[in-house]
Scaffold this motif. Structure first.
Motif, PDB file in Angstrom:
ATOM      1  N   VAL A  18       0.813  -1.220   0.000  1.00  0.00           N
ATOM      2  CA  VAL A  18       0.000   0.000   0.000  1.00  0.00           C
ATOM      3  C   VAL A  18       0.848   1.273   0.000  1.00  0.00           C
ATOM      4  O   VAL A  18       0.568   2.228  -0.741  1.00  0.00           O
ATOM      5  N   LEU A  19       1.933   1.258   0.762  1.00  0.00           N
ATOM      6  CA  LEU A  19       2.766   2.451   0.855  1.00  0.00           C
ATOM      7  C   LEU A  19       3.405   2.756  -0.505  1.00  0.00           C
ATOM      8  O   LEU A  19       3.400   3.898  -0.981  1.00  0.00           O
ATOM      9  N   MET A  20       3.940   1.693  -1.117  1.00  0.00           N
ATOM     10  CA  MET A  20       4.597   1.855  -2.415  1.00  0.00           C
ATOM     11  C   MET A  20       3.602   2.331  -3.481  1.00  0.00           C
ATOM     12  O   MET A  20       3.933   3.180  -4.314  1.00  0.00           O
ATOM     13  N   THR A  21       2.388   1.771  -3.450  1.00  0.00           N
ATOM     14  CA  THR A  21       1.375   2.172  -4.428  1.00  0.00           C
ATOM     15  C   THR A  21       1.121   3.676  -4.332  1.00  0.00           C
ATOM     16  O   THR A  21       1.127   4.388  -5.341  1.00  0.00           O
ATOM     17  N   PHE A  22       0.931   4.153  -3.116  1.00  0.00           N
ATOM     18  CA  PHE A  22       0.604   5.575  -2.959  1.00  0.00           C
ATOM     19  C   PHE A  22       1.820   6.478  -3.189  1.00  0.00           C
ATOM     20  O   PHE A  22       1.680   7.599  -3.674  1.00  0.00           O
ATOM     21  N   LEU A  23       3.004   5.945  -2.894  1.00  0.00           N
ATOM     22  CA  LEU A  23       4.217   6.722  -3.195  1.00  0.00           C
ATOM     23  C   LEU A  23       4.367   6.904  -4.704  1.00  0.00           C
ATOM     24  O   LEU A  23       4.686   7.994  -5.188  1.00  0.00           O
ATOM     25  N   LEU A  24       4.118   5.817  -5.436  1.00  0.00           N
ATOM     26  CA  LEU A  24       4.251   5.914  -6.893  1.00  0.00           C
ATOM     27  C   LEU A  24       3.131   6.761  -7.499  1.00  0.00           C
ATOM     28  O   LEU A  24       3.352   7.465  -8.481  1.00  0.00           O
ATOM     29  N   LEU A  25       1.952   6.671  -6.899  1.00  0.00           N
ATOM     30  CA  LEU A  25       0.862   7.546  -7.352  1.00  0.00           C
ATOM     31  C   LEU A  25       1.264   9.013  -7.167  1.00  0.00           C
ATOM     32  O   LEU A  25       1.068   9.838  -8.057  1.00  0.00           O
ATOM     33  N   ALA A  26       1.841   9.291  -5.996  1.00  0.00           N
ATOM     34  CA  ALA A  26       2.278  10.664  -5.705  1.00  0.00           C
ATOM     35  C   ALA A  26       3.357  11.087  -6.692  1.00  0.00           C
ATOM     36  O   ALA A  26       3.339  12.215  -7.209  1.00  0.00           O
ATOM     37  N   ALA A  27       4.296  10.162  -6.981  1.00  0.00           N
ATOM     38  CA  ALA A  27       5.364  10.488  -7.941  1.00  0.00           C
ATOM     39  C   ALA A  27       4.767  10.766  -9.310  1.00  0.00           C
ATOM     40  O   ALA A  27       5.173  11.715  -9.999  1.00  0.00           O
ATOM     41  N   GLY A  28       3.787   9.953  -9.700  1.00  0.00           N
ATOM     42  CA  GLY A  28       3.139  10.158 -10.992  1.00  0.00           C
ATOM     43  C   GLY A  28       2.427  11.496 -11.057  1.00  0.00           C
ATOM     44  O   GLY A  28       2.543  12.229 -12.042  1.00  0.00           O
ATOM     45  N   LEU A  29       1.709  11.822 -10.000  1.00  0.00           N
ATOM     46  CA  LEU A  29       1.003  13.115  -9.956  1.00  0.00           C
ATOM     47  C   LEU A  29       1.991  14.275 -10.050  1.00  0.00           C
ATOM     48  O   LEU A  29       1.780  15.230 -10.796  1.00  0.00           O
ATOM     49  N   PHE A  30       3.071  14.159  -9.296  1.00  0.00           N
ATOM     50  CA  PHE A  30       4.079  15.216  -9.273  1.00  0.00           C
ATOM     51  C   PHE A  30       4.683  15.403 -10.673  1.00  0.00           C
ATOM     52  O   PHE A  30       4.764  16.516 -11.190  1.00  0.00           O
ATOM     53  N   LEU A  31       5.088  14.278 -11.274  1.00  0.00           N
ATOM     54  CA  LEU A  31       5.707  14.363 -12.597  1.00  0.00           C
ATOM     55  C   LEU A  31       4.711  14.880 -13.638  1.00  0.00           C
ATOM     56  O   LEU A  31       5.066  15.659 -14.523  1.00  0.00           O
ATOM     57  N   GLY A  32       3.465  14.420 -13.513  1.00  0.00           N
ATOM     58  CA  GLY A  32       2.429  14.886 -14.443  1.00  0.00           C
ATOM     59  C   GLY A  32       2.233  16.385 -14.334  1.00  0.00           C
ATOM     60  O   GLY A  32       2.179  17.102 -15.337  1.00  0.00           O
ATOM     61  N   MET A  33       2.119  16.891 -13.102  1.00  0.00           N
ATOM     62  CA  MET A  33       1.928  18.333 -12.911  1.00  0.00           C
ATOM     63  C   MET A  33       3.143  19.103 -13.428  1.00  0.00           C
ATOM     64  O   MET A  33       3.014  20.164 -14.040  1.00  0.00           O
ATOM     65  N   PHE A  34       4.321  18.545 -13.180  1.00  0.00           N
ATOM     66  CA  PHE A  34       5.575  19.175 -13.617  1.00  0.00           C
ATOM     67  C   PHE A  34       5.574  19.341 -15.138  1.00  0.00           C
ATOM     68  O   PHE A  34       5.787  20.424 -15.665  1.00  0.00           O
ATOM     69  N   VAL A  35       5.288  18.236 -15.834  1.00  0.00           N
ATOM     70  CA  VAL A  35       5.315  18.281 -17.296  1.00  0.00           C
ATOM     71  C   VAL A  35       4.144  19.113 -17.820  1.00  0.00           C
ATOM     72  O   VAL A  35       4.303  19.892 -18.757  1.00  0.00           O
ATOM     73  N   GLY A  36       2.974  18.952 -17.186  1.00  0.00           N
ATOM     74  CA  GLY A  36       1.814  19.725 -17.624  1.00  0.00           C
ATOM     75  C   GLY A  36       2.062  21.216 -17.519  1.00  0.00           C
ATOM     76  O   GLY A  36       1.577  21.999 -18.341  1.00  0.00           O
ATOM     77  N   ALA A  37       2.843  21.620 -16.532  1.00  0.00           N
ATOM     78  CA  ALA A  37       3.115  23.047 -16.329  1.00  0.00           C
ATOM     79  C   ALA A  37       4.109  23.606 -17.345  1.00  0.00           C
ATOM     80  O   ALA A  37       4.302  24.815 -17.429  1.00  0.00           O
ATOM     81  N   LEU A  38       4.753  22.730 -18.102  1.00  0.00           N
ATOM     82  CA  LEU A  38       5.718  23.186 -19.102  1.00  0.00           C
ATOM     83  C   LEU A  38       5.006  23.423 -20.429  1.00  0.00           C
ATOM     84  O   LEU A  38       4.538  22.468 -21.037  1.00  0.00           O
ATOM     85  N   PRO A  39       4.928  24.654 -20.896  1.00  0.00           N
ATOM     86  CA  PRO A  39       4.285  24.871 -22.195  1.00  0.00           C
ATOM     87  C   PRO A  39       5.044  24.108 -23.285  1.00  0.00           C
ATOM     88  O   PRO A  39       6.271  24.109 -23.321  1.00  0.00           O
ATOM     89  N   GLY A  40       4.308  23.437 -24.138  1.00  0.00           N
ATOM     90  CA  GLY A  40       4.941  22.694 -25.229  1.00  0.00           C
ATOM     91  C   GLY A  40       5.234  21.249 -24.878  1.00  0.00           C
ATOM     92  O   GLY A  40       5.561  20.451 -25.746  1.00  0.00           O
ATOM     93  N   PHE A  41       5.135  20.899 -23.608  1.00  0.00           N
ATOM     94  CA  PHE A  41       5.349  19.512 -23.200  1.00  0.00           C
ATOM     95  C   PHE A  41       3.976  18.951 -22.802  1.00  0.00           C
ATOM     96  O   PHE A  41       3.392  19.398 -21.829  1.00  0.00           O
ATOM     97  N   THR A  42       3.499  17.984 -23.540  1.00  0.00           N
ATOM     98  CA  THR A  42       2.131  17.534 -23.316  1.00  0.00           C
ATOM     99  C   THR A  42       2.071  16.349 -22.345  1.00  0.00           C
ATOM    100  O   THR A  42       3.073  15.669 -22.108  1.00  0.00           O
ATOM    101  N   THR A  43       0.874  16.126 -21.821  1.00  0.00           N
ATOM    102  CA  THR A  43       0.638  14.975 -20.939  1.00  0.00           C
ATOM    103  C   THR A  43       0.915  13.682 -21.709  1.00  0.00           C
ATOM    104  O   THR A  43       1.456  12.724 -21.160  1.00  0.00           O
ATOM    105  N   LEU A  44       0.554  13.706 -22.978  1.00  0.00           N
ATOM    106  CA  LEU A  44       0.769  12.531 -23.827  1.00  0.00           C
ATOM    107  C   LEU A  44       2.250  12.176 -23.893  1.00  0.00           C
ATOM    108  O   LEU A  44       2.639  11.009 -23.754  1.00  0.00           O
ATOM    109  N   MET A  45       3.070  13.204 -24.079  1.00  0.00           N
ATOM    110  CA  MET A  45       4.506  12.968 -24.159  1.00  0.00           C
ATOM    111  C   MET A  45       5.024  12.430 -22.826  1.00  0.00           C
ATOM    112  O   MET A  45       5.811  11.485 -22.794  1.00  0.00           O
ATOM    113  N   ALA A  46       4.548  13.019 -21.733  1.00  0.00           N
ATOM    114  CA  ALA A  46       4.993  12.563 -20.409  1.00  0.00           C
ATOM    115  C   ALA A  46       4.624  11.099 -20.203  1.00  0.00           C
ATOM    116  O   ALA A  46       5.446  10.291 -19.743  1.00  0.00           O
TER     117      ALA A  46
END
Lengths: 505, 191
Positions: A18-46
């Motif tokens: 359970v801990l690992m699942t939620f840690l990876l979910l958090a990592a995914g959310l963080f990376l998604g927000m990071f890439v989403g915030a970059l103009p020109g870098f799409t969620t699809l690419m991430a």
């Protein structure tokens, strides 16, 4: 199905994972927000470049990780849209109508917070609806045999081609190309070698991962390097200023959020429409329902809430056709199909029957991800605001190393890197010539299943296909009769929506 | 980009255009596919379902027919569709950048296979970031070394997969003080 739902809780909250699942979910959310915030870098690419990471994790860890990237990416696009009127992703275009105006009024923090809370509200509600819908639909899907599956896949592929951006016939041609690429290697019935052209590297087929990364991630990189601008925005203009969002202000947006969530959820179930249209429709509906429509476009919190809750509400329901029928609704869910297949899980009715507990565990992880979503988003807003300033000259090569590493790890063959570059160049040319690669990727992934089901149908028909289909399998006949009608209706709807909202996604 | 039919009259869409060329390519592809199908598909030892006309060539022939018919459809449609060939919009800078990037990718593949992922990536990042305008060489060098190392460790140690290792034994004696840490980073020390 209810037992599977309860079993899903058991799997998700297994103390060992359970801990690992939620840690990876958090990592995914963080990376998604990071890439989403970059103009020109799409969620699809991430998602495309992070897909290989999920391959080598347990499905319960890897798939929620990608779903986190998906959710985070759609929200992340709103940050530069609000601060500098530059949408990080296509889904955030409608957010630029009111977001930057709020920033100019000194209410950037309020706008970012309402975007976050609306996104989470839309996402959470649609996730719950998804779980409620998936069981009954999967139960019906389980009654289907090979002829029905072949007919549904055929319908889905045609509809996806019809609703892809561009001219219908070009979508169909890309679909045919995808079916051809999917035939390379072995035929799914007799395992006979075909179209390998004497190359041992493709005896087992064109590798999925380099192909997906190639067509979805590399074209974005090529578009990004057309201009050498190393830094687009100065950091001085990116301060998250102003007062925080108050409860009365948020309460004033609740009706709009509910309306947009219904719109986004309904659109999510329909293949090929997507977040962009949902955001525009949510915004238009909020404006027409408002007592003060003249305030929209001048910095109205409800405008941001409408667009953001609608685009995030699409995320969950896109998984309904994917998990119950094996039909990905858009290019982002194609990537998820790749992740499922890599784990030996082929989305469709059989998956719900054989791995129902695991599927519900993944869906429940999506629901609980919203808690992390709100926490990470809230804490990291000021940091993500600065992400826009990162030098493109450094980010592009870094993206490239992920793409190459991800393509290598699957089979450790230099040939796969050539496949990556080939499909990258192909995807770039296709983009420039208005050929949508999504039907091609769908055809590549679903082609072997379609061929297998079709082959089984031919055998079952015992030489009299018309009699078998129209007399013995009325459901199949119904789908086949409905295919041109549904295709026409969805094509017309898709063209109308794109004309109305001026989008291609 | 919304595709709209060209208006009547001597519009742009009445001429041969890239869609017409694409249609011809797809038609040619269909014809080629029909011809190569017999050579490119193995003969089955046992003909499963043969009495039901199920041949391993059936589906490929259907796809080839699809290419042909859709190619013809696009051919005629191309005269009434107004789309712009965006490849023609690419100016000298854009073409140069794309070609240079493709060349860098080719060099990257060579380096990655021959000197390993970390070194190959470091060289690629440094060259590409400099070409695309980074003049902060200290930052560039730091990113070039740190990020590929992290990615390498992530894929080989955490995810337990394989990336091309540095050919350590070919260039460094095992007595060297660098051998230990570098050997840890190579694929031979997966734990």
């Amino acid at each position: 199905m209810f037992e599977s739902f309860l079993g899903g809780f058991g799997i998700l909250f297994n103390p060992e994972t359970v801990l690992m699942t939620f840690l990876l979910l958090a990592a995914g959310l963080f990376l998604g927000m990071f890439v989403g915030a970059l103009p020109g870098f799409t969620t699809l690419m991430a998602m495309a470049i992070l897909l290989p990471i999920s391959f080598f994790l347990h499905p319960l860890l890897g798939i929620p990780f990608l779903i986190g990237v998906y959710k985070g990416g759609i929200y992340g696009g709103s940050i530069p849209a609000i601060l500098v009127s530059m949408p990080g992703t296509g889904a955030a275009v409608a957010t630029t109508f009111d977001g930057p105006a709020l920033t100019k009024k000194g209410q950037a923090r309020k706008a970012l917070e309402v975007a976050l809370f609306s996104s989470v509200a839309g996402d959470f509600t649609s996730d719950v609806v998804t779980i409620a819908m998936i069981g009954p639909i999967a139960a019906v899907a389980l009654l289907m045999g090979p002829p029905e599956l072949a007919a549904i896949l055929f319908l889905a592929l045609i509809v996806i081609s019809a609703t892809s951006s561009g001219v219908f016939v070009k979508g169909l041609l890309m679909l045919a190309l995808g079916l051809f690429f999917g035939m390379v290697g072995q035929d799914p019935i007799g395992a006979l070698s075909r179209f390998s052209f004497g190359m041992p590297e493709i005896e087992s087929g064109i590798p999925l991962l380099p192909m997906l990364i190639g067509v979805f991630a590399l074209p974005e990189i090529f578009v990004g390097i057309e201009r050498k601008a190393s830094q687009i925005i100065q950091s001085s203009g990116l301060k998250v200023t102003g007062e925080r969002l108050t409860w009365p202000e948020f309460r004033g947006c609740i009706r709009t959020i509910c309306r947009s969530t219904v719109i986004g959820t309904s659109i999510g179930v329909i293949p090929g429409v997507g977040q962009v249209v949902a955001a525009f429709m949510g915004y238009a509906a909020a404006k027409s329902a408002s007592k003060h429509p003249e305030r929209f476009g001048q910095g109205e919190l409800e405008g941001v809430a409408a667009a953001e809750s609608a685009n995030n509400a699409v995320n969950g329901p896109t998984l309904v056709p994917l998990l119950t029928l094996g039909i990905p609704g858009d290019n982002l869910t194609v990537i998820l199909v790749g992740a499922f297949i890599a784990h030996g899980l082929r989305p469709g009715p059989q998956l719900m029957q054989e791995q129902g507990d695991l599927v519900f565990a993944i869906l429940l992880a999506m629901v609980f991800a919203n808690i992390l979503f709100i926490f990470i988003g809230y804490v990291c807003i000021p940091m993500f605001a600065k992400v826009v300033t990162i030098r493109k000259s450094l980010l592009l090569p870094l993206t490239l190393i992920f793409a190459f590493a991800g393509s290598w790890v699957f089979r450790s063959q230099p040939f796969d890197l050539a496949v990556l570059v080939f499909f990258g160049a192909f995807g770039y040319m296709a983009k420039k010539l208005h050929f949508d690669v999504t039907p091609m990727a769908m055809g590549f992934i679903l082609g072997p299943t379609l061929e297998y089901s079709f082959g089984q149908t031919v055998i079952l028909s015992a030489g009299n296909m018309p009699h078998y289909i129209f007399v013995e399998r009325p459901f199949t006949a119904g789908i086949l009769v409905l295919t041109p009608i549904l295709t026409f209706l969805m094509w017309r709807r898709s063209v109308r929506l794109r004309r109305q909202f001026g989008t291609t996604d | 980009m919304i595709d709209t039919p060209a208006p009547n009259g001597p519009a742009i869409g009445r001429q041969f255009n890239f869609n017409t060329v694409a249609a011809v390519i797809f038609i040619v592809l269909a014809v080629v596919l029909f011809f190569i199908i017999p050579d490119q598909i193995d003969e089955p030892l046992i003909k499963i379902g043969n009495q039901n006309k199920l041949s391993p060539e059936l589906f490929p022939r259907m796809v080839a027919a699809g290419f042909f018919l859709l190619g013809i459809w696009l051919f005629f449609k191309s005269f009434s569709v107004r789309q712009h060939n965006e490849l023609r919009d690419l100016d000298r800078e854009a073409i140069t950048n794309v070609v240079v990037t493709l060349a860098i990718m080719a060099g990257y593949v060579f380096l990655m296979v021959n000197v390993g992922f970390v070194i190959g990536s470091a060289v690629m990042i440094m060259v590409m970031s400099t070409y695309f305008g980074n003049r902060n060489y200290g930052l560039g060098a730091a990113v070039s070394i740190i990020v590929p190392t992290i990615v390498f460790v992530l894929f080989t140690k955490v995810l337990v997969t394989s990336l091309p290792p540095f050919p350590l034994d070919d260039v460094l004696s095992s007595d060297s003080f660098l051998y230990g840490p570098l050997n840890y980073l190579s694929n031979h020390s997966i734990f």
